[in-house]
Design a protein around this motif. Structure first.
Motif, short mmCIF file in Angstrom:
data_model
loop_
_atom_site.label_atom_id
_atom_site.label_comp_id
_atom_site.label_asym_id
_atom_site.label_seq_id
_atom_site.Cartn_x
_atom_site.Cartn_y
_atom_site.Cartn_z
N ALA A 139 15.66 18.85 21.33
CA ALA A 139 16.30 19.18 20.05
C ALA A 139 17.44 18.21 19.75
O ALA A 139 17.98 17.56 20.66
CB ALA A 139 16.84 20.62 20.09
N LEU A 140 17.80 18.11 18.47
CA LEU A 140 19.00 17.37 18.08
C LEU A 140 20.15 18.37 18.08
O LEU A 140 20.17 19.31 17.29
CB LEU A 140 18.83 16.76 16.69
CG LEU A 140 20.06 15.99 16.17
CD1 LEU A 140 20.31 14.74 17.00
CD2 LEU A 140 19.89 15.62 14.70
N VAL A 185 15.88 11.29 9.87
CA VAL A 185 14.89 10.91 10.88
C VAL A 185 14.47 12.13 11.70
O VAL A 185 13.29 12.36 11.95
CB VAL A 185 15.45 9.80 11.81
CG1 VAL A 185 14.53 9.60 13.02
CG2 VAL A 185 15.60 8.50 11.04
N ALA A 186 15.46 12.92 12.11
CA ALA A 186 15.16 14.11 12.92
C ALA A 186 14.29 15.09 12.14
O ALA A 186 13.36 15.68 12.70
CB ALA A 186 16.47 14.78 13.35
N LYS A 187 14.58 15.26 10.87
CA LYS A 187 13.78 16.16 10.04
C LYS A 187 12.36 15.63 9.88
O LYS A 187 11.38 16.39 9.98
CB LYS A 187 14.43 16.29 8.66
CG LYS A 187 13.68 17.19 7.67
CD LYS A 187 13.70 18.63 8.11
CE LYS A 187 13.08 19.53 7.06
NZ LYS A 187 13.09 20.96 7.46
N ARG A 188 12.24 14.33 9.67
CA ARG A 188 10.93 13.72 9.51
C ARG A 188 10.10 13.83 10.80
O ARG A 188 8.88 13.97 10.76
CB ARG A 188 11.08 12.25 9.10
CG ARG A 188 9.80 11.57 8.68
CD ARG A 188 10.07 10.31 7.92
NE ARG A 188 10.83 9.35 8.67
CZ ARG A 188 11.90 8.70 8.22
NH1 ARG A 188 12.37 8.93 7.02
NH2 ARG A 188 12.53 7.81 8.98
N ARG A 189 10.79 13.78 11.93
CA ARG A 189 10.09 13.90 13.22
C ARG A 189 9.92 15.36 13.67
O ARG A 189 9.46 15.62 14.77
CB ARG A 189 10.87 13.12 14.29
CG ARG A 189 10.90 11.62 14.06
CD ARG A 189 9.57 10.98 14.38
NE ARG A 189 9.25 11.12 15.79
CZ ARG A 189 9.61 10.28 16.74
NH1 ARG A 189 10.32 9.20 16.43
NH2 ARG A 189 9.28 10.48 17.99
N LEU A 212 12.09 17.54 14.59
CA LEU A 212 12.94 17.99 15.69
C LEU A 212 13.64 19.29 15.31
O LEU A 212 13.95 19.52 14.14
CB LEU A 212 14.00 16.93 16.02
CG LEU A 212 13.55 15.58 16.56
CD1 LEU A 212 14.76 14.73 16.90
CD2 LEU A 212 12.65 15.74 17.78
N ARG A 213 13.86 20.12 16.30
CA ARG A 213 14.66 21.32 16.05
C ARG A 213 16.13 20.92 15.97
O ARG A 213 16.60 20.07 16.71
CB ARG A 213 14.46 22.34 17.17
CG ARG A 213 13.12 23.05 17.13
CD ARG A 213 13.04 24.13 18.19
NE ARG A 213 13.16 23.57 19.54
CZ ARG A 213 14.13 23.88 20.39
NH1 ARG A 213 15.08 24.72 20.04
NH2 ARG A 213 14.16 23.34 21.59
N PHE A 214 16.86 21.57 15.07
CA PHE A 214 18.30 21.38 14.97
C PHE A 214 18.96 22.54 15.71
O PHE A 214 18.71 23.70 15.39
CB PHE A 214 18.77 21.36 13.51
CG PHE A 214 18.35 20.13 12.76
CD1 PHE A 214 19.17 19.01 12.72
CD2 PHE A 214 17.14 20.08 12.08
CE1 PHE A 214 18.79 17.86 12.03
CE2 PHE A 214 16.75 18.95 11.39
CZ PHE A 214 17.58 17.84 11.36
N GLN A 215 19.80 22.20 16.70
CA GLN A 215 20.54 23.20 17.44
C GLN A 215 22.03 22.89 17.29
O GLN A 215 22.42 21.71 17.23
CB GLN A 215 20.17 23.18 18.92
CG GLN A 215 18.71 23.51 19.21
CD GLN A 215 18.48 25.00 19.33
OE1 GLN A 215 19.17 25.80 18.70
NE2 GLN A 215 17.50 25.39 20.12
#
Length: 346
Positions: A121-122, A192-196, A198-201
């Motif tokens: 996660a990010l 980038v994280a959203k496009r990949r 990734l979970r946001f923590q």
């Protein structure tokens, strides 16, 4: 205390430009928790004096990297990420923090430990912007960014501008290739994280601000324009497209009285205009012209149907299409930026 395998532990990256004694204090405090990270990477981003960096190089698990000139916070973070990629290939990721004392050592370690448990996660160390001592410019900037990202990109996080983050190694390759070199790099990271997917923590951290926030190198007007330039350009293209679209809609509807026909013709012309400027000027990326055009057309058709449904629905409750159309356009616009960024020009 149980020891984590080294490949699970993140590296710590701290970019620094003209730091003061607070950097030394943070580094010394972090060394008391060295079991929580694999390496401490300090990036001297072209500081006027390198003397203070010489006082911290005695630590065995610390390295100082240097830029000959000031390149910006984003460039310094990318330098740190590249070093971790090349020298710690099995590292799970990196935790980034600021050098000005706004991130307390305990909070940096808190994020590092949370990241070590869930390194896919990010992680974001989030400040409490409801606190009374928050500087107005920081509250305003974060509030604007938070709502912009929630509405335009469907990214819902409490602190979009925090520099205290846990970044998975899976996105290092994409991050180091981003063209952004200043504060906008951190917002591009969220995209980038959203496009990949990734979970946001997030975890709450202590909110630290000095009177006047004098140690910050953030220039509110200049850096805000840089940070939001793509969204501002997208908004400008959207406004121009909407004006063209609305003018054609009014013209065709005035002659025919058909909402769907007016919407379709207006969107066809304004869509070609919008696609061309967004592809060449705003996003400056994507696949082949045919691929981008196909995806854009499919998305545009979907948004036309949404626009039609909203406009038609508003007429059923007694609102004129000349008023309902702009209302529907605002809703569709907020959806459009995030969908184009995620699905078309990626």
């Amino acid at each position: 205390m149980p020891q984590h395998p080294e490949n699970v532990l993140p590296a710590l990256i701290i970019p620094a430009y003209n730091p003061d004694q607070r950097l030394v204090t943070v580094v010394n405090a972090l060394q008391q928790h060295s079991s929580a990270f694999s390496k401490l990477v300090i990036v001297n981003d072209g500081s006027e004096s390198s003397a203070i960096f010489g006082t911290i190089t005695t630590h065995p698990n610390l390295i100082v990297l240097s830029h000959p000139n000031n390149l910006g916070k984003g460039a310094a973070l990318k330098t740190g990420l590249r070093w971790v990629q090349e020298n710690l290939p099995n590292c799970s990721g990196a935790v980034t923090a600021d050098a000005d004392g706004q991130h307390l050592p305990d909070d940096i370690i808190k994020v590092a430990k949370a990241f070590a448990k869930h390194p896919q996660a990010l992680w974001l160390g989030c400040r409490d912007f409801k606190a009374k001592h928050i500087p107005f410019r920081s509250w305003l900037g974060n509030t604007f960014a938070r709502y912009t990202f929630a509405l335009g990109l469907r990214i819902k996080i409490p602190d979009t501008q925090t520099g205290l983050r846990g970044i998975p190694s899976a996105v290092f390759d994409e991050l180091v290739q981003l063209p952004s070199n200043r504060y906008e790099f951190e917002l591009d990271m969220l995209i980038v994280a959203k496009r990949r997917d990734l979970r946001f923590q997030s975890t709450t951290i202590t909110t630290v601000y000095e009177p006047g926030n004098t140690s910050s190198h953030f220039k509110p007007l200049q850096d805000s324009i840089i940070i939001y330039k793509n969204f501002l350009k997208f908004s400008g293209v959207g406004i121009a497209s909407a004006a063209l679209d609305y003018g054609l809609f009014a013209l065709v509807y005035g002659f025919t009285g058909e909402i769907l026909l007016a919407l379709a013709l207006a969107r066809l012309v304004s869509g070609v205009f919008n696609f061309t400027l967004n592809r060449q000027w705003v996003f400056k990326q994507g696949g082949s012209l045919l691929t981008d055009a196909t995806k854009y057309t499919a998305l545009a058709a979907t948004l036309v149907l949404c626009n039609y449904g909203l406009t038609k629905g508003l007429t059923w409750v007694g609102i004129s299409p000349f008023i309902g159309k702009p209302i529907a356009e605002i809703v569709v616009f907020l959806l459009s930026y995030g969908l184009q960024k995620k699905l078309v020009f990626r």
